[in-house]
Write a protein that holds these residues in place. Structure first.
Motif, PDB file in Angstrom:
ATOM      1  N   LEU A  66     -37.834  60.296  39.942  1.00 37.79           N
ATOM      2  CA  LEU A  66     -37.362  59.813  38.645  1.00 37.79           C
ATOM      3  C   LEU A  66     -35.914  59.382  38.842  1.00 37.79           C
ATOM      4  CD1 LEU A  66     -38.760  62.731  36.457  1.00 37.79           C
ATOM      5  CD2 LEU A  66     -39.549  60.362  36.355  1.00 37.79           C
ATOM      6  N   ALA A  67     -35.605  58.164  38.439  1.00 35.64           N
ATOM      7  CA  ALA A  67     -34.257  57.626  38.655  1.00 35.64           C
ATOM      8  C   ALA A  67     -34.095  56.368  37.817  1.00 35.64           C
ATOM      9  CB  ALA A  67     -34.042  57.320  40.139  1.00 35.64           C
ATOM     10  N   PRO A  68     -32.868  55.844  37.711  1.00 35.40           N
ATOM     11  CA  PRO A  68     -32.671  54.578  37.005  1.00 35.40           C
ATOM     12  C   PRO A  68     -33.558  53.475  37.590  1.00 35.40           C
ATOM     13  CG  PRO A  68     -30.569  55.638  37.407  1.00 35.40           C
ATOM     14  CD  PRO A  68     -31.594  56.440  38.159  1.00 35.40           C
ATOM     15  N   LYS A  69     -33.930  52.551  36.737  1.00 32.49           N
ATOM     16  CA  LYS A  69     -34.883  51.503  37.121  1.00 32.49           C
ATOM     17  C   LYS A  69     -34.515  50.769  38.409  1.00 32.49           C
ATOM     18  CE  LYS A  69     -37.257  47.448  35.185  1.00 32.49           C
ATOM     19  NZ  LYS A  69     -37.410  46.595  33.978  1.00 32.49           N
ATOM     20  N   PRO A  70     -33.245  50.377  38.642  1.00 29.68           N
ATOM     21  CA  PRO A  70     -32.926  49.664  39.882  1.00 29.68           C
ATOM     22  C   PRO A  70     -33.215  50.492  41.138  1.00 29.68           C
ATOM     23  CG  PRO A  70     -31.168  49.381  38.285  1.00 29.68           C
ATOM     24  CD  PRO A  70     -32.066  50.446  37.741  1.00 29.68           C
ATOM     25  N   ILE A  71     -32.987  51.797  41.063  1.00 26.80           N
ATOM     26  CA  ILE A  71     -33.254  52.662  42.222  1.00 26.80           C
ATOM     27  C   ILE A  71     -34.753  52.774  42.461  1.00 26.80           C
ATOM     28  CG2 ILE A  71     -33.016  54.996  43.165  1.00 26.80           C
ATOM     29  CD1 ILE A  71     -30.388  55.252  41.627  1.00 26.80           C
ATOM     30  N   ILE A  72     -35.499  52.974  41.389  1.00 34.28           N
ATOM     31  CA  ILE A  72     -36.958  53.059  41.522  1.00 34.28           C
ATOM     32  C   ILE A  72     -37.517  51.748  42.055  1.00 34.28           C
ATOM     33  CG2 ILE A  72     -39.126  53.264  40.233  1.00 34.28           C
ATOM     34  CD1 ILE A  72     -37.672  55.926  40.699  1.00 34.28           C
ATOM     35  N   ALA A  73     -36.960  50.634  41.608  1.00 30.12           N
ATOM     36  CA  ALA A  73     -37.414  49.331  42.110  1.00 30.12           C
ATOM     37  C   ALA A  73     -37.153  49.202  43.606  1.00 30.12           C
ATOM     38  CB  ALA A  73     -36.718  48.207  41.345  1.00 30.12           C
ATOM     39  N   ALA A  74     -35.989  49.678  44.050  1.00 30.06           N
ATOM     40  CA  ALA A  74     -35.663  49.631  45.480  1.00 30.06           C
ATOM     41  C   ALA A  74     -36.604  50.526  46.279  1.00 30.06           C
ATOM     42  CB  ALA A  74     -34.212  50.053  45.697  1.00 30.06           C
ATOM     43  N   MET A  75     -36.896  51.707  45.756  1.00 29.54           N
ATOM     44  CA  MET A  75     -37.838  52.599  46.423  1.00 29.54           C
ATOM     45  C   MET A  75     -39.228  51.982  46.443  1.00 29.54           C
ATOM     46  SD  MET A  75     -36.490  56.250  44.841  1.00 29.54           S
ATOM     47  CE  MET A  75     -37.714  57.254  45.684  1.00 29.54           C
ATOM     48  N   GLY A  76     -39.559  51.284  45.356  1.00 27.82           N
ATOM     49  CA  GLY A  76     -40.854  50.605  45.286  1.00 27.82           C
ATOM     50  C   GLY A  76     -40.990  49.520  46.343  1.00 27.82           C
ATOM     51  N   LYS A  77     -39.893  48.838  46.630  1.00 27.75           N
ATOM     52  CA  LYS A  77     -39.937  47.824  47.691  1.00 27.75           C
ATOM     53  C   LYS A  77     -40.314  48.462  49.020  1.00 27.75           C
ATOM     54  CE  LYS A  77     -35.899  45.716  47.379  1.00 27.75           C
ATOM     55  NZ  LYS A  77     -34.849  44.704  47.690  1.00 27.75           N
ATOM     56  N   LEU A  78     -39.713  49.603  49.306  1.00 28.54           N
ATOM     57  CA  LEU A  78     -40.037  50.309  50.545  1.00 28.54           C
ATOM     58  C   LEU A  78     -41.497  50.738  50.562  1.00 28.54           C
ATOM     59  CD1 LEU A  78     -36.860  52.517  50.988  1.00 28.54           C
ATOM     60  CD2 LEU A  78     -37.732  50.896  52.658  1.00 28.54           C
ATOM     61  N   GLN A  79     -41.951  51.262  49.426  1.00 28.09           N
ATOM     62  CA  GLN A  79     -43.342  51.718  49.369  1.00 28.09           C
ATOM     63  C   GLN A  79     -44.303  50.541  49.532  1.00 28.09           C
ATOM     64  OE1 GLN A  79     -44.731  55.367  47.761  1.00 28.09           O
ATOM     65  NE2 GLN A  79     -45.592  54.308  45.992  1.00 28.09           N
ATOM     66  N   SER A  80     -43.943  49.396  49.001  1.00 31.54           N
ATOM     67  CA  SER A  80     -44.819  48.225  49.096  1.00 31.54           C
ATOM     68  C   SER A  80     -45.002  47.762  50.534  1.00 31.54           C
ATOM     69  CB  SER A  80     -44.272  47.076  48.243  1.00 31.54           C
ATOM     70  OG  SER A  80     -43.126  46.486  48.853  1.00 31.54           O
ATOM     71  N   GLN A  81     -44.007  48.074  51.378  1.00 30.72           N
ATOM     72  CA  GLN A  81     -44.073  47.645  52.771  1.00 30.72           C
ATOM     73  C   GLN A  81     -44.486  48.775  53.725  1.00 30.72           C
ATOM     74  OE1 GLN A  81     -44.046  44.677  53.526  1.00 30.72           O
ATOM     75  NE2 GLN A  81     -42.740  43.498  52.159  1.00 30.72           N
ATOM     76  N   THR A  82     -44.780  49.943  53.172  1.00 30.56           N
ATOM     77  CA  THR A  82     -45.207  51.064  54.021  1.00 30.56           C
ATOM     78  C   THR A  82     -46.621  51.508  53.628  1.00 30.56           C
ATOM     79  OG1 THR A  82     -43.958  52.533  52.527  1.00 30.56           O
ATOM     80  CG2 THR A  82     -42.893  51.885  54.600  1.00 30.56           C
ATOM     81  N   THR A  83     -46.737  52.341  52.631  1.00 32.77           N
ATOM     82  CA  THR A  83     -48.063  52.838  52.240  1.00 32.77           C
ATOM     83  C   THR A  83     -48.759  51.931  51.229  1.00 32.77           C
ATOM     84  OG1 THR A  83     -47.193  54.188  50.432  1.00 32.77           O
ATOM     85  CG2 THR A  83     -47.329  55.218  52.598  1.00 32.77           C
ATOM     86  N   SER A  84     -48.049  50.972  50.668  1.00 36.92           N
ATOM     87  CA  SER A  84     -48.535  50.111  49.560  1.00 36.92           C
ATOM     88  C   SER A  84     -48.632  50.906  48.271  1.00 36.92           C
ATOM     89  CB  SER A  84     -49.881  49.468  49.876  1.00 36.92           C
ATOM     90  OG  SER A  84     -49.767  48.556  50.947  1.00 36.92           O
ATOM     91  N   SER A  85     -49.358  52.007  48.313  1.00 38.98           N
ATOM     92  CA  SER A  85     -49.451  52.907  47.164  1.00 38.98           C
ATOM     93  C   SER A  85     -50.052  54.212  47.663  1.00 38.98           C
ATOM     94  CB  SER A  85     -50.349  52.309  46.069  1.00 38.98           C
ATOM     95  OG  SER A  85     -51.686  52.160  46.536  1.00 38.98           O
ATOM     96  N   SER A  86     -50.125  55.185  46.789  1.00 38.84           N
ATOM     97  CA  SER A  86     -50.789  56.439  47.139  1.00 38.84           C
ATOM     98  C   SER A  86     -52.267  56.329  46.804  1.00 38.84           C
ATOM     99  CB  SER A  86     -50.159  57.600  46.366  1.00 38.84           C
ATOM    100  OG  SER A  86     -48.807  57.758  46.726  1.00 38.84           O
TER     101      SER A  86
END
Length: 404
Positions: free
Chosen positions: A258-278
């Motif tokens: 849980l974090a401000p939207k820009p941080i979550i978006a940045a983490m989402g970029k990493l997830q999109s290029q690693t696991t894609s999703s859970s």
């Protein structure tokens, strides 16, 4: 060897992978597994893993999801239902105020921590890390080319982390502070007043506070606390959570941030290029865990408290071993200084190895957590295992004294 070379010297691996060490916990688990495979019965206090099975309603939710074919890719940050469940659970328990765009579901709490550090920490940054620390913080920070700045805490003061001590370590290069309360390995719980002061102080200075709340619900004194409660400082707060310990879901690999939207978006970029999703069905199980009755959490916590007291009682019967009283999590962190410096037990690492090979008790040496005089024992096991393990330790240390 690879074909690439530097100044004519073959280079096999990247420089950054050399900043990682193999998890000490994983090493202990592997060594213990070899003995188990050879038929040796061990008292296993090594890996921090609940002995309880995953609660029935959570398993049923996953089974139903699989039967209903919820087995495909999902949106990278997680399905709407699981993000809503994360936000609502945290708000109900801690008074936080996050939107769905400020939540991400990850494949383990560990990966949430790695994503957050990757998104926020850069080469040359400094990150304040209290000692003793969970094994992966140091390596993750170093992997980013940053420098962990260690805050030494006092065992005599129950490993207390104070706002004043943190403030003394802040420099113009300080980018973040990592806090883990209750603590793995010591079980120490940060004082609420100190936690609030650190969060507010960091916010005023533009420093991020990464809150590892893996054991937030496993506290034995007072109510669980989260730094995410201080909503006016949320711009610089990242809450990192896990369902593994709270709901006995270690193998499910279910975590969140849980974090401000820009941080979550940045983490989402990493997830999109690693696991894609859970995994989709794991997310459905997480919804059940977070949204339905929390009675299972209360029941497990009550048993952990009994196990803690049994472990402390057993340790108290071993001469010259001292131990702080954990206020949370499910670890004891006894000081074994009196037994170090002997042949074959110069360090806690050597002592842990001898305890495993000769006493058949699995522990993790303090070096893994940044100290040199301790062993970590996880009492998340059966009452019978605690009794047997303490008896074995008592016999092992008696034998070690007699050989001195």
């Amino acid at each position: 060897m690879t074909a690439s070379t530097t100044a004519g010297v073959a280079r096999e691996f990247s420089e950054r992978i050399g900043r990682f060490e193999v998890s000490a916990t994983a090493v202990v688990v592997a060594e213990a597994a070899k003995l188990k495979a050879a038929g040796v019965a061990l008292s296993d206090f090594g890996a921090g893993e609940p002995h309880f099975p995953t609660p029935r309603h959570i398993k049923d939710a996953a089974i139903a999801a699989i039967e209903q074919n919820f087995t495909r890719y999902t949106a990278t940050p997680g399905i709407t239902e699981v993000r809503r469940a994360i936000v609502e659970r945290h708000a109900a328990d801690f008074g936080s105020d996050y939107s769905l765009d400020e939540a991400i579901f990850t494949t383990s709490g560990k990966l949430a921590i790695f994503y957050a550090i990757s998104a926020l920490i850069d080469h040359g940054d400094e990150v304040i890390v209290p000692v003793p620390y969970w094994v992966s913080y140091k390596d993750m920070v170093q992997y980013m080319g940053a420098r962990p700045v260690f805050l030494e805490t006092s065992e005599a003061d129950n490993f207390r982390i104070t706002a004043e001590a943190i403030e003394l370590l802040i420099t113009p290069s300080t980018r973040a502070i990592i806090l883990n309360s209750p603590s793995n390995p010591s079980g120490a719980v940060m004082d609420t007043a100190d936690l609030e002061r650190v969060v507010r102080m960091a916010h005023e200075r533009g420093i991020y506070v990464l809150l590892d709340e893996c054991y937030a619900y496993l506290t034995y004194k007072g109510s669980p606390v989260s730094g995410g409660s201080y909503t006016e400082a949320k711009e610089h707060v990242v809450v990192l959570g896990s369902l593994s310990k709270t709901y006995a879901m270690t193998g499910w690999r279910a975590g969140f941030a849980l974090a401000p939207k820009p941080i979550i978006a940045a983490m989402g970029k990493l997830q999109s290029q690693t696991t894609s999703s859970s995994a989709h069905f794991v997310q459905k199980a997480a919804v059940a865990a977070l949204s339905e009755s929390q009675q299972c959490v209360a029941e497990m916590r009550a048993d952990y408290l009994k196990l803690r007291d049994e472990a402390l009682a057993g340790l108290s019967e071993i001469p010259e071993i001292t131990c702080t009283v954990p206020e949370g999590a499910f670890y004891v962190y006894p000081n074994v200084k009196a037994y170090l410096g002997r042949p074959g037990a110069q360090t806690s690492m050597e002592l842990a190895s001898r305890l495993l090979q000769e006493g058949h008790v699995v522990t993790v040496p303090g070096e893994a957590f940044g100290t040199h005089e301790h062993l970590r024992l996880s009492y998340a096991t059966s009452h019978e295992m605690v009794a047997e393990g303490m008896a074995r330790m008592k016999a092992f240390f008696a034998d070690l004294r007699n050989k001195a």
